[in-house]
Motif scaffolding. Structure first.
Motif, PDB file in Angstrom:
ATOM      1  N   ASP A   1       0.845  -1.191   0.000  1.00  0.00           N
ATOM      2  CA  ASP A   1       0.000   0.000   0.000  1.00  0.00           C
ATOM      3  C   ASP A   1       0.885   1.248   0.000  1.00  0.00           C
ATOM      4  OD1 ASP A   1      -2.136   1.677   0.060  1.00  0.00           O
ATOM      5  OD2 ASP A   1      -2.491   1.476   2.207  1.00  0.00           O
ATOM      6  N   THR A   2       1.032   1.844  -1.163  1.00  0.00           N
ATOM      7  CA  THR A   2       1.863   3.044  -1.298  1.00  0.00           C
ATOM      8  C   THR A   2       1.031   4.245  -1.741  1.00  0.00           C
ATOM      9  OG1 THR A   2       2.408   2.467  -3.574  1.00  0.00           O
ATOM     10  CG2 THR A   2       3.947   1.729  -1.869  1.00  0.00           C
ATOM     11  N   ARG A   3      -0.279   4.138  -1.607  1.00  0.00           N
ATOM     12  CA  ARG A   3      -1.140   5.237  -2.079  1.00  0.00           C
ATOM     13  C   ARG A   3      -0.858   6.545  -1.357  1.00  0.00           C
ATOM     14  NH1 ARG A   3      -6.760   2.242  -1.517  1.00  0.00           N
ATOM     15  NH2 ARG A   3      -5.625   1.707   0.357  1.00  0.00           N
ATOM     16  N   ARG A   4      -0.659   6.474  -0.050  1.00  0.00           N
ATOM     17  CA  ARG A   4      -0.407   7.699   0.716  1.00  0.00           C
ATOM     18  C   ARG A   4       0.891   8.362   0.254  1.00  0.00           C
ATOM     19  NH1 ARG A   4       2.730   9.156   4.713  1.00  0.00           N
ATOM     20  NH2 ARG A   4       3.516   7.067   5.063  1.00  0.00           N
ATOM     21  N   LEU A   5       1.938   7.537   0.101  1.00  0.00           N
ATOM     22  CA  LEU A   5       3.215   8.075  -0.360  1.00  0.00           C
ATOM     23  C   LEU A   5       3.123   8.594  -1.795  1.00  0.00           C
ATOM     24  CD1 LEU A   5       5.752   5.570   1.187  1.00  0.00           C
ATOM     25  CD2 LEU A   5       5.543   7.991   1.670  1.00  0.00           C
ATOM     26  N   ASP A   6       2.406   7.871  -2.648  1.00  0.00           N
ATOM     27  CA  ASP A   6       2.239   8.337  -4.023  1.00  0.00           C
ATOM     28  C   ASP A   6       1.546   9.694  -4.061  1.00  0.00           C
ATOM     29  OD1 ASP A   6       3.468   6.075  -5.013  1.00  0.00           O
ATOM     30  OD2 ASP A   6       1.581   5.005  -5.346  1.00  0.00           O
ATOM     31  N   ARG A   7       0.536   9.861  -3.219  1.00  0.00           N
ATOM     32  CA  ARG A   7      -0.186  11.133  -3.158  1.00  0.00           C
ATOM     33  C   ARG A   7       0.728  12.251  -2.658  1.00  0.00           C
ATOM     34  NH1 ARG A   7      -4.515   9.240  -1.057  1.00  0.00           N
ATOM     35  NH2 ARG A   7      -3.823   9.392   1.096  1.00  0.00           N
ATOM     36  N   GLU A   8       1.542  11.956  -1.643  1.00  0.00           N
ATOM     37  CA  GLU A   8       2.487  12.948  -1.115  1.00  0.00           C
ATOM     38  C   GLU A   8       3.534  13.329  -2.161  1.00  0.00           C
ATOM     39  OE1 GLU A   8       2.803  14.615   1.825  1.00  0.00           O
ATOM     40  OE2 GLU A   8       0.844  13.869   2.382  1.00  0.00           O
ATOM     41  N   ILE A   9       4.036  12.338  -2.895  1.00  0.00           N
ATOM     42  CA  ILE A   9       5.017  12.609  -3.952  1.00  0.00           C
ATOM     43  C   ILE A   9       4.409  13.495  -5.026  1.00  0.00           C
ATOM     44  CG2 ILE A   9       6.333  11.549  -5.842  1.00  0.00           C
ATOM     45  CD1 ILE A   9       6.792   9.148  -3.940  1.00  0.00           C
TER      46      ILE A   9
ATOM     47  N   ALA B   1      16.531  28.015  -2.213  1.00  0.00           N
ATOM     48  CA  ALA B   1      16.396  27.233  -0.981  1.00  0.00           C
ATOM     49  C   ALA B   1      15.065  26.479  -0.957  1.00  0.00           C
ATOM     50  CB  ALA B   1      16.512  28.140   0.235  1.00  0.00           C
ATOM     51  N   ALA B   2      14.010  27.130  -1.429  1.00  0.00           N
ATOM     52  CA  ALA B   2      12.698  26.468  -1.473  1.00  0.00           C
ATOM     53  C   ALA B   2      12.722  25.291  -2.452  1.00  0.00           C
ATOM     54  CB  ALA B   2      11.620  27.470  -1.863  1.00  0.00           C
ATOM     55  N   GLU B   3      13.355  25.493  -3.609  1.00  0.00           N
ATOM     56  CA  GLU B   3      13.462  24.397  -4.582  1.00  0.00           C
ATOM     57  C   GLU B   3      14.267  23.236  -4.012  1.00  0.00           C
ATOM     58  OE1 GLU B   3      14.673  25.354  -8.571  1.00  0.00           O
ATOM     59  OE2 GLU B   3      13.594  27.263  -8.505  1.00  0.00           O
ATOM     60  N   THR B   4      15.350  23.550  -3.340  1.00  0.00           N
ATOM     61  CA  THR B   4      16.192  22.507  -2.740  1.00  0.00           C
ATOM     62  C   THR B   4      15.414  21.723  -1.692  1.00  0.00           C
ATOM     63  OG1 THR B   4      18.143  23.881  -3.113  1.00  0.00           O
ATOM     64  CG2 THR B   4      18.358  22.082  -1.526  1.00  0.00           C
ATOM     65  N   ARG B   5      14.663  22.430  -0.850  1.00  0.00           N
ATOM     66  CA  ARG B   5      13.873  21.763   0.196  1.00  0.00           C
ATOM     67  C   ARG B   5      12.862  20.808  -0.414  1.00  0.00           C
ATOM     68  NH1 ARG B   5       8.829  22.616   2.100  1.00  0.00           N
ATOM     69  NH2 ARG B   5       8.623  24.577   0.995  1.00  0.00           N
ATOM     70  N   LEU B   6      12.143  21.270  -1.442  1.00  0.00           N
ATOM     71  CA  LEU B   6      11.120  20.422  -2.048  1.00  0.00           C
ATOM     72  C   LEU B   6      11.742  19.241  -2.797  1.00  0.00           C
ATOM     73  CD1 LEU B   6       8.678  23.216  -3.198  1.00  0.00           C
ATOM     74  CD2 LEU B   6       8.262  21.491  -1.452  1.00  0.00           C
ATOM     75  N   SER B   7      12.879  19.455  -3.441  1.00  0.00           N
ATOM     76  CA  SER B   7      13.567  18.347  -4.117  1.00  0.00           C
ATOM     77  C   SER B   7      14.005  17.289  -3.108  1.00  0.00           C
ATOM     78  CB  SER B   7      14.778  18.859  -4.885  1.00  0.00           C
ATOM     79  OG  SER B   7      14.381  19.727  -5.911  1.00  0.00           O
ATOM     80  N   ALA B   8      14.503  17.740  -1.974  1.00  0.00           N
ATOM     81  CA  ALA B   8      14.919  16.801  -0.928  1.00  0.00           C
ATOM     82  C   ALA B   8      13.715  16.029  -0.392  1.00  0.00           C
ATOM     83  CB  ALA B   8      15.615  17.548   0.196  1.00  0.00           C
ATOM     84  N   GLU B   9      12.583  16.714  -0.205  1.00  0.00           N
ATOM     85  CA  GLU B   9      11.375  16.030   0.260  1.00  0.00           C
ATOM     86  C   GLU B   9      10.942  14.953  -0.723  1.00  0.00           C
ATOM     87  OE1 GLU B   9       8.035  18.452   1.341  1.00  0.00           O
ATOM     88  OE2 GLU B   9       9.255  19.762   2.607  1.00  0.00           O
ATOM     89  N   ILE B  10      11.000  15.269  -2.016  1.00  0.00           N
ATOM     90  CA  ILE B  10      10.601  14.297  -3.039  1.00  0.00           C
ATOM     91  C   ILE B  10      11.523  13.082  -2.986  1.00  0.00           C
ATOM     92  CG2 ILE B  10      10.514  13.877  -5.527  1.00  0.00           C
ATOM     93  CD1 ILE B  10       9.481  16.751  -5.834  1.00  0.00           C
ATOM     94  N   SER B  11      12.824  13.307  -2.886  1.00  0.00           N
ATOM     95  CA  SER B  11      13.750  12.174  -2.871  1.00  0.00           C
ATOM     96  C   SER B  11      13.558  11.311  -1.623  1.00  0.00           C
ATOM     97  CB  SER B  11      15.194  12.649  -2.984  1.00  0.00           C
ATOM     98  OG  SER B  11      15.560  13.396  -1.868  1.00  0.00           O
ATOM     99  N   VAL B  12      13.269  11.936  -0.478  1.00  0.00           N
ATOM    100  CA  VAL B  12      13.018  11.161   0.747  1.00  0.00           C
ATOM    101  C   VAL B  12      11.752  10.324   0.590  1.00  0.00           C
ATOM    102  CG1 VAL B  12      12.313  11.405   3.164  1.00  0.00           C
ATOM    103  CG2 VAL B  12      14.276  12.666   2.311  1.00  0.00           C
ATOM    104  N   LEU B  13      10.701  10.923   0.038  1.00  0.00           N
ATOM    105  CA  LEU B  13       9.455  10.184  -0.147  1.00  0.00           C
ATOM    106  C   LEU B  13       9.640   9.029  -1.126  1.00  0.00           C
ATOM    107  CD1 LEU B  13       6.956  13.177  -0.277  1.00  0.00           C
ATOM    108  CD2 LEU B  13       7.057  11.415   1.484  1.00  0.00           C
ATOM    109  N   GLN B  14      10.388   9.251  -2.202  1.00  0.00           N
ATOM    110  CA  GLN B  14      10.627   8.175  -3.165  1.00  0.00           C
ATOM    111  C   GLN B  14      11.461   7.057  -2.560  1.00  0.00           C
ATOM    112  OE1 GLN B  14      12.292  10.447  -6.396  1.00  0.00           O
ATOM    113  NE2 GLN B  14      10.322  10.624  -7.439  1.00  0.00           N
ATOM    114  N   THR B  15      12.431   7.424  -1.730  1.00  0.00           N
ATOM    115  CA  THR B  15      13.241   6.406  -1.050  1.00  0.00           C
ATOM    116  C   THR B  15      12.378   5.579  -0.109  1.00  0.00           C
ATOM    117  OG1 THR B  15      15.161   7.866  -1.167  1.00  0.00           O
ATOM    118  CG2 THR B  15      15.258   6.064   0.417  1.00  0.00           C
TER     119      THR B  15
END
Length: 105
Positions: A5-13, A69-83
């Protein structure tokens, strides 16, 4: 066994990707309060310099830094969620393989 079940993570990504696209278009809505204040302060400082007839170069650098800085933060969030999503999928695959290997014969 069903798929993990990865629906929650997919939605967050998906939501974070939308936020990153909005930041790249210089929209204010996905920024945090701190980032929003930094952008507005740089804009105000730059406009003050322009009104006084001075160069707004320093304010422009501050503005670009805030957006970066905002772009970097969001890129890092995406990579953490994908991991995290990949970890869940791998864990489910390991459990499924263990179940199959401990079969009846």
């Amino acid at each position: 066994m069903a798929k993990p079940d990865t629906r929650r993570l997919d939605r967050e990504i998906q939501q974070t990707t939308r936020k990153l696209t909005a930041v790249q278009k210089r929209e204010m809505w996905p920024l945090t309060g701190r980032e929003r204040r930094a952008v507005l302060a740089a804009l105000a400082g730059g406009s003050y310099k322009v009104m006084r007839g001075n160069s707004p170069a320093r304010a422009e650098r501050k503005l670009e830094t805030a957006w970066g800085a905002a772009e970097t933060r969001l890129s890092a969030e995406i990579s953490v969620l994908q991991t995290e999503r990949q970890r869940i999928v791998n864990e489910a695959a390991t459990v499924k393989a263990a179940k199959r290997s401990s079969g009846w014969w």
